[in-house]
Design a protein around this motif. Structure first.
Motif, short mmCIF file in Angstrom:
data_model
loop_
_atom_site.label_atom_id
_atom_site.label_comp_id
_atom_site.label_asym_id
_atom_site.label_seq_id
_atom_site.Cartn_x
_atom_site.Cartn_y
_atom_site.Cartn_z
N GLY A 19 0.80 -1.20 0.00
CA GLY A 19 0.00 0.00 0.00
C GLY A 19 0.84 1.27 0.00
N SER A 20 2.20 1.13 -0.02
CA SER A 20 3.06 2.30 0.00
C SER A 20 2.97 3.03 -1.33
N ARG A 38 8.92 12.55 6.00
CA ARG A 38 7.70 12.20 5.27
C ARG A 38 7.94 10.97 4.39
N ASP A 39 9.03 11.00 3.63
CA ASP A 39 9.32 9.88 2.74
C ASP A 39 9.56 8.59 3.52
N SER A 48 7.59 3.22 5.42
CA SER A 48 7.56 2.31 6.55
C SER A 48 6.17 2.01 7.10
N GLU A 49 5.20 2.86 6.82
CA GLU A 49 3.86 2.66 7.36
C GLU A 49 2.91 2.18 6.26
N THR A 50 1.76 1.68 6.69
CA THR A 50 0.75 1.23 5.74
C THR A 50 -0.23 2.37 5.52
N PRO A 87 -3.69 6.68 6.90
CA PRO A 87 -2.90 5.71 7.68
C PRO A 87 -3.80 4.62 8.26
N ASP A 88 -3.26 3.43 8.27
CA ASP A 88 -4.00 2.23 8.67
C ASP A 88 -4.35 2.19 10.15
#
Length: 167
Positions: free
Chosen positions: A4-5, A42-43, A48-50, A95-96
């Motif tokens: 999902g990135s 930000r990048d 790193s996050e979903t 964000p998930d």
């Protein structure tokens, strides 16, 4: 890179800036350094996050919203402070952490967003949500939210609305 990135390998380019236009720098060297650090953060979060696209959010919430226009429903949720999103390259990413284990949007997101100061792109909020804090025992608000959303809301209130007890 997490599923999902939104950034693909080789997709990162420095935005055109004052240097390309032959203009004097609009901010100090320190300011540029802070901007560069923010863009790097930000990048890093994007990798790193979903993050869910609006289409992915629509699939998750379709059963809980009665309307026929999912895109309009998602815009309404964002506008009403019930769905957190950041803007990146002209689109919204969600964000998930704000979805429970069953994939449903948590009602407590509204309580959190009522406290947090929103901006057009909301990256300041993403930085806060994904930053460890002593108030949560060194954990990040995003990591605690699913299990104890009210605890995160209380920490946000202290961080953003002030804690006069410390004065």
């Amino acid at each position: 890179m997490r599923p999902g990135s939104p950034i693909q390998s080789g997709d990162q380019k420095e935005p055109a800036g004052w240097e390309d236009e032959g203009l004097p720098p609009p901010i100090s060297t320190d300011g540029r350094d802070r901007l560069r650090a923010s863009l790097e953060r930000r990048d890093s979060l994007l990798h790193s996050e979903t993050w869910l696209s609006s289409d992915e959010v629509a699939i998750r919430i379709s059963a809980s919203i009665a309307g026929n226009d999912q895109e309009q429903d998602i815009r309404w949720l964002r506008r009403e402070g019930r769905l957190f999103a950041v803007r990146f390259k002209g689109r919204y990413l969600h964000p998930d952490f704000q979805f429970n284990a069953q994939g449903q949007l948590m009602a407590e997101v509204k309580d959190l967003l009522d406290v947090l100061p929103r901006t057009d792109a909301n990256w300041n909020l993403a930085f806060w949500v994904f930053q460890p804090t002593r108030a949560l025992g060194g954990k990040r608000p995003a990591d605690v939210f699913r299990q104890d959303p009210q605890r995160v809301v209380v920490v946000a209130q202290k961080d953003f609305l002030g804690d006069n007890e410390r004065w």
